[in-house]
Structure formats: C-alpha cells, structure tokens
Scaffold this motif. Structure first.
Motif, PDB file in Angstrom:
ATOM      1  N   ARG A  19     123.814  97.782  39.990  1.00 16.00           N
ATOM      2  CA  ARG A  19     124.760  95.774  40.631  1.00 16.00           C
ATOM      3  C   ARG A  19     124.421  95.696  41.952  1.00 16.00           C
ATOM      4  NH1 ARG A  19     130.583  97.522  41.402  1.00 16.00           N
ATOM      5  NH2 ARG A  19     130.625  95.361  40.947  1.00 16.00           N
ATOM      6  N   PHE A  20     123.655  97.033  43.017  1.00 13.02           N
ATOM      7  CA  PHE A  20     123.322  95.958  44.311  1.00 13.02           C
ATOM      8  C   PHE A  20     122.029  96.597  44.644  1.00 13.02           C
ATOM      9  CE2 PHE A  20     128.100  98.414  44.246  1.00 13.02           C
ATOM     10  CZ  PHE A  20     128.650  97.291  44.351  1.00 13.02           C
ATOM     11  N   ASP A  21     121.310  96.745  43.596  1.00 14.28           N
ATOM     12  CA  ASP A  21     119.970  96.838  44.850  1.00 14.28           C
ATOM     13  C   ASP A  21     119.113  95.409  43.113  1.00 14.28           C
ATOM     14  OD1 ASP A  21     120.224  98.956  46.342  1.00 14.28           O
ATOM     15  OD2 ASP A  21     120.237 100.062  44.843  1.00 14.28           O
ATOM     16  N   SER A  22     118.890  95.459  42.181  1.00 10.79           N
ATOM     17  CA  SER A  22     118.382  94.451  41.359  1.00 10.79           C
ATOM     18  C   SER A  22     118.279  93.077  42.029  1.00 10.79           C
ATOM     19  CB  SER A  22     118.923  94.481  39.647  1.00 10.79           C
ATOM     20  OG  SER A  22     118.864  95.694  39.529  1.00 10.79           O
ATOM     21  N   PHE A  23     119.082  92.305  42.564  1.00 10.41           N
ATOM     22  CA  PHE A  23     119.428  91.384  43.177  1.00 10.41           C
ATOM     23  C   PHE A  23     118.016  90.616  43.677  1.00 10.41           C
ATOM     24  CE2 PHE A  23     120.131  93.740  46.968  1.00 10.41           C
ATOM     25  CZ  PHE A  23     119.931  92.867  48.271  1.00 10.41           C
ATOM     26  N   GLY A  24     116.935  91.830  44.043  1.00  9.29           N
ATOM     27  CA  GLY A  24     116.246  91.731  45.144  1.00  9.29           C
ATOM     28  C   GLY A  24     114.908  90.963  43.858  1.00  9.29           C
ATOM     29  N   GLN A  25     114.946  91.051  42.949  1.00 12.12           N
ATOM     30  CA  GLN A  25     113.657  90.337  41.662  1.00 12.12           C
ATOM     31  C   GLN A  25     114.399  89.558  41.291  1.00 12.12           C
ATOM     32  OE1 GLN A  25     113.482  93.922  38.011  1.00 12.12           O
ATOM     33  NE2 GLN A  25     115.728  94.410  39.050  1.00 12.12           N
ATOM     34  N   LEU A  26     115.386  88.964  41.615  1.00 11.04           N
ATOM     35  CA  LEU A  26     114.937  87.629  41.078  1.00 11.04           C
ATOM     36  C   LEU A  26     114.619  86.173  41.962  1.00 11.04           C
ATOM     37  CD1 LEU A  26     118.695  87.778  40.813  1.00 11.04           C
ATOM     38  CD2 LEU A  26     117.372  87.090  38.555  1.00 11.04           C
ATOM     39  N   LYS A  27     113.546  87.042  42.886  1.00 11.70           N
ATOM     40  CA  LYS A  27     113.144  85.856  44.112  1.00 11.70           C
ATOM     41  C   LYS A  27     111.792  85.642  43.120  1.00 11.70           C
ATOM     42  CE  LYS A  27     110.685  85.470  48.269  1.00 11.70           C
ATOM     43  NZ  LYS A  27     110.193  85.707  49.637  1.00 11.70           N
ATOM     44  N   HIS A  28     110.927  86.090  41.665  1.00  4.30           N
ATOM     45  CA  HIS A  28     109.990  86.498  40.649  1.00  4.30           C
ATOM     46  C   HIS A  28     110.711  85.994  40.539  1.00  4.30           C
ATOM     47  CE1 HIS A  28     108.136  86.810  45.258  1.00  4.30           C
ATOM     48  NE2 HIS A  28     108.831  87.964  44.960  1.00  4.30           N
ATOM     49  N   CYS A  42     126.284  75.719  28.756  1.00  4.17           N
ATOM     50  CA  CYS A  42     124.866  76.245  29.138  1.00  4.17           C
ATOM     51  C   CYS A  42     124.848  77.682  28.847  1.00  4.17           C
ATOM     52  CB  CYS A  42     123.657  75.500  29.786  1.00  4.17           C
ATOM     53  SG  CYS A  42     123.880  76.678  31.430  1.00  4.17           S
ATOM     54  N   SER A  43     123.496  78.786  27.992  1.00  4.24           N
ATOM     55  CA  SER A  43     122.769  79.538  28.499  1.00  4.24           C
ATOM     56  C   SER A  43     121.558  79.954  29.027  1.00  4.24           C
ATOM     57  CB  SER A  43     122.890  80.343  27.091  1.00  4.24           C
ATOM     58  OG  SER A  43     122.011  79.769  26.075  1.00  4.24           O
ATOM     59  N   PHE A  44     121.732  81.243  29.749  1.00  2.32           N
ATOM     60  CA  PHE A  44     120.996  81.012  31.043  1.00  2.32           C
ATOM     61  C   PHE A  44     120.583  82.428  31.469  1.00  2.32           C
ATOM     62  CE2 PHE A  44     119.978  81.629  35.469  1.00  2.32           C
ATOM     63  CZ  PHE A  44     119.506  80.372  35.672  1.00  2.32           C
ATOM     64  N   HIS A  45     119.266  83.290  30.715  1.00  5.98           N
ATOM     65  CA  HIS A  45     118.954  84.260  30.612  1.00  5.98           C
ATOM     66  C   HIS A  45     118.133  84.460  31.423  1.00  5.98           C
ATOM     67  CE1 HIS A  45     117.576  88.211  28.862  1.00  5.98           C
ATOM     68  NE2 HIS A  45     118.425  88.442  28.686  1.00  5.98           N
ATOM     69  N   PRO A  46     118.077  85.271  32.967  1.00  7.61           N
ATOM     70  CA  PRO A  46     116.261  85.444  33.800  1.00  7.61           C
ATOM     71  C   PRO A  46     116.258  87.153  33.078  1.00  7.61           C
ATOM     72  CG  PRO A  46     118.634  87.236  34.292  1.00  7.61           C
ATOM     73  CD  PRO A  46     119.083  86.163  33.416  1.00  7.61           C
ATOM     74  N   MET A  47     114.584  86.971  32.892  1.00  8.28           N
ATOM     75  CA  MET A  47     113.942  87.434  32.161  1.00  8.28           C
ATOM     76  C   MET A  47     113.477  89.168  32.945  1.00  8.28           C
ATOM     77  SD  MET A  47     110.938  85.215  29.582  1.00  8.28           S
ATOM     78  CE  MET A  47     110.663  87.015  28.462  1.00  8.28           C
ATOM     79  N   LEU A  48     115.021  89.622  33.362  1.00  7.35           N
ATOM     80  CA  LEU A  48     114.384  91.080  33.667  1.00  7.35           C
ATOM     81  C   LEU A  48     115.909  92.177  33.801  1.00  7.35           C
ATOM     82  CD1 LEU A  48     114.960  89.333  37.638  1.00  7.35           C
ATOM     83  CD2 LEU A  48     112.461  90.401  36.609  1.00  7.35           C
ATOM     84  N   PRO A  49     115.265  93.251  33.811  1.00 10.89           N
ATOM     85  CA  PRO A  49     115.833  94.653  33.885  1.00 10.89           C
ATOM     86  C   PRO A  49     117.116  94.753  35.225  1.00 10.89           C
ATOM     87  CG  PRO A  49     113.818  95.576  33.627  1.00 10.89           C
ATOM     88  CD  PRO A  49     113.847  94.639  34.222  1.00 10.89           C
ATOM     89  N   PHE A  50     118.300  94.880  34.712  1.00 12.13           N
ATOM     90  CA  PHE A  50     119.151  94.747  35.778  1.00 12.13           C
ATOM     91  C   PHE A  50     119.603  96.712  35.805  1.00 12.13           C
ATOM     92  CE2 PHE A  50     118.819  90.493  35.183  1.00 12.13           C
ATOM     93  CZ  PHE A  50     118.939  90.103  36.757  1.00 12.13           C
ATOM     94  N   SER A  51     119.236  97.130  36.740  1.00 12.56           N
ATOM     95  CA  SER A  51     119.453  98.973  36.850  1.00 12.56           C
ATOM     96  C   SER A  51     120.398  99.258  37.609  1.00 12.56           C
ATOM     97  CB  SER A  51     118.436  99.956  36.727  1.00 12.56           C
ATOM     98  OG  SER A  51     117.743  99.498  37.894  1.00 12.56           O
ATOM     99  N   VAL A  64     124.396  92.161  36.682  1.00 12.27           N
ATOM    100  CA  VAL A  64     123.961  90.853  36.411  1.00 12.27           C
ATOM    101  C   VAL A  64     125.019  89.884  37.329  1.00 12.27           C
ATOM    102  CG1 VAL A  64     123.380  88.627  34.887  1.00 12.27           C
ATOM    103  CG2 VAL A  64     123.215  90.601  33.799  1.00 12.27           C
ATOM    104  N   GLY A  65     126.288  89.887  37.041  1.00 14.92           N
ATOM    105  CA  GLY A  65     127.056  89.290  37.513  1.00 14.92           C
ATOM    106  C   GLY A  65     126.953  89.205  39.262  1.00 14.92           C
ATOM    107  N   CYS A  66     126.692  90.643  40.217  1.00 12.04           N
ATOM    108  CA  CYS A  66     126.618  90.919  41.169  1.00 12.04           C
ATOM    109  C   CYS A  66     125.432  91.007  41.872  1.00 12.04           C
ATOM    110  CB  CYS A  66     126.682  92.421  41.231  1.00 12.04           C
ATOM    111  SG  CYS A  66     128.149  93.332  41.376  1.00 12.04           S
ATOM    112  N   SER A  67     124.355  90.679  41.244  1.00  9.90           N
ATOM    113  CA  SER A  67     122.526  89.982  41.448  1.00  9.90           C
ATOM    114  C   SER A  67     122.251  89.160  41.497  1.00  9.90           C
ATOM    115  CB  SER A  67     121.769  90.938  39.720  1.00  9.90           C
ATOM    116  OG  SER A  67     122.068  92.131  40.087  1.00  9.90           O
ATOM    117  N   ILE A  68     123.487  87.769  40.727  1.00  8.46           N
ATOM    118  CA  ILE A  68     122.971  87.537  41.105  1.00  8.46           C
ATOM    119  C   ILE A  68     123.583  86.225  41.712  1.00  8.46           C
ATOM    120  CG2 ILE A  68     123.087  84.602  39.039  1.00  8.46           C
ATOM    121  CD1 ILE A  68     122.853  85.489  36.544  1.00  8.46           C
TER     122      ILE A  68
END
Length: 282
Positions: A122-131, A111-120, A11-15
């Motif tokens: 460290r280095f490939d999941s960040f692309g999902q965060l755009k949507h 605050c608490s902040f949560h993305p509704m995504l599966p992070f599979s 999560v940290g790497c992706s965000i």
C-alpha cells in the motif's frame, strides 16, 4: 480537478500518492474499513470520508479501487447519488467500463483504467508509477480526462476496445503471475540439487535478469537460447528423464512453445524430432 478514491487498498493508495506527489489535488478516501481510509488519507495528505456521499460531492474524478467483485455493487450504490459531470473510473484489468450500467442517465461518464504493474504494498509501490504503462477504455469524455491527466505526468496511456479486456488481463497475468510459477519450479529443482532457497534465488538472479533484459530489448525470438533452440535432443531427453510427472508436463508444454519460436529464429533447421520428443515422452 479533485480526485476521490473509493477503496483504500494497494492500488488506491499507490495511485493517490503518485498523483499527490505530482501536485494533483486529492479530495480523499472512502472505505468501509475506516482505519484503511484514515491511513490512506494520512499517506496522501488528504481527507478520510466516513460518508460516501460526501466524498462524491467533493470529487470531480472518482477512482473505484476496490476488489473486482465490489465494483458493480459500489456502482449500484453511487449511481443513485448526484453524479452529473463527474468522471467515474474503475481500475480492474479484466472488467470493461460497461460495469457502469446506466451511467449516461446519471450525467457522468465512465472508463476503466489499468496500470500494468504489480502492487505489492500500500505504501511502497507508488514509486513504480512514474514509468508505468496504462490501458484505458470507455466513454470519450472519461477517457480523455483520465488520459490527459496521466499523459501530463509523462505516462503512456493506450486505449483498447472494451471487449478485449479479458484477453488483455489474461496476457498481463501470464506475463506477471504465471512467470512466478515457472521461477518457483526452477528454484525448487535447484533446492533438490542441494541449494537453499536463498542460494537458488541468488545463483539464478543474473540469468533471469539478463534473459528478461534480452527479451525487452530484442523480443522473444532474438533472445531465445537453450537446448530446444539448439535442437539438442540428448539434453532435452535428460531433462525429461529427471523430472516428476507434473514438472515434466509443464516442461513439455513450454518446450513446444519454444519450438515454435525456434522455427522462426532458425527457419533452416528441422525441429520435427524435437517436437515429437516433447509430444510423445511419458
């Protein structure tokens, strides 16, 4: 605003990468596993901090992206440091922001902040965060700062009450993880019919994708099809006959949920016999 991360996992790497690619300044990472912090920093073009206090000093907004069990211990450690006017944010789906006990006295907001995504990865999941769709709750200054940050990037951020976090995360887990258990059951049954696992995945791909698309576009009731919705008792009876006890129990439980949807979709049909079959078959 400079952003620091305590925890250099998926999560940290992706965000961090998502924000860095969007032109946001990343101060860097702290992680007890120095190699993890080093690789996350290299990935995001930022800095690895071997001393936690140094990361905090150089950050305006801190994301705690550790496992849930470590959020409170991390907070208890950093609350002793200088946090005035900083925003502290953890990314647990289940824990509310009251994990930051005594934060008002530190001069920070949380605050608490949560993305509704599966992070599979460290280095490939960040692309999902755009949507990605995010939920947030906590103190007004922190909520405003984090919401504005991601809203500027085009994300939707929905504020929810802190007391709803456990139920919210339960919903996310059902929609994500437990769906995988259902899919695995279907693949396993196909394997028992002679398919390889790869053939089972390929054969069912169109069926799964189209059903999910139908649900997203039309909602569950409109998308519902199949023998339960058709009130096809003989077919459901055959399904129940061929299943093991464990699989049959799952089929019955889910089938009864489908009956509820079917009654809403087809209010003129009588599903009492279907409900009785699913309740009483053993």
């Amino acid at each position: 605003m400079k952003i620091g991360f305590i925890g250099a996992g998926r999560v940290g790497c992706s965000i961090g990468k998502y924000l860095q690619q969007s032109g946001i300044c990343i101060a860097g990472y702290y992680d007890p596993q120095t190699e993890a912090a080093d690789s996350a920093a290299a990935f995001t073009g930022s800095k690895s901090y071997p001393i936690l206090e140094d990361l905090i000093f150089h950050s305006d907004l801190l994301f705690i992206t550790t496992p849930d069990s470590m959020i409170v211990p991390v907070w208890e450690e950093i609350r002793q440091l200088s946090l005035a006017e900083k925003v502290i944010c953890h990314c647990s789906g289940a824990l509310p922001s009251d994990a930051f006990a005594g934060i008002t006295e530190t001069g920070a907001s949380g605050c608490s902040f949560h993305p509704m995504l599966p992070f599979s990865s460290r280095f490939d999941s960040f692309g999902q965060l755009k949507h990605a769709y995010f939920t947030i709750e906590g103190q007004d200054p922190a909520v405003e700062a984090v919401t504005n940050l991601f809203a500027r990037l085009g994300n939707t951020v929905c504020r929810i009450p802190g007391e709803h976090k456990p139920k919210y995360h339960t919903a996310a887990s059902i929609l994500s993880n437990q769906v995988i258990a259902v899919l695995d059951t279907g693949y396993r049954l196909l394997e028992q019919c002679g398919f390889t696992r790869e053939e089972a995945r390929n054969a069912a791909a169109g069926l799964i994708r189209q059903n999910i698309e139908n649900v997203i576009q039309q909602d569950c009731i409109s998308a519902l099809t199949g023998p339960v919705e058709r009130n096809d008792l003989p077919t459901v009876q055959k399904h129940l006959n061929c299943l093991s006890t464990e699989d049959r129990q799952m089929y019955q439980m889910l089938g009864l949920k489908l009956v509820q949807l079917a009654e809403k979709k087809n209010p003129g049909q009588d599903y009492q016999a279907m409900r009785a079959l699913l309740n009483n078959f053993s």
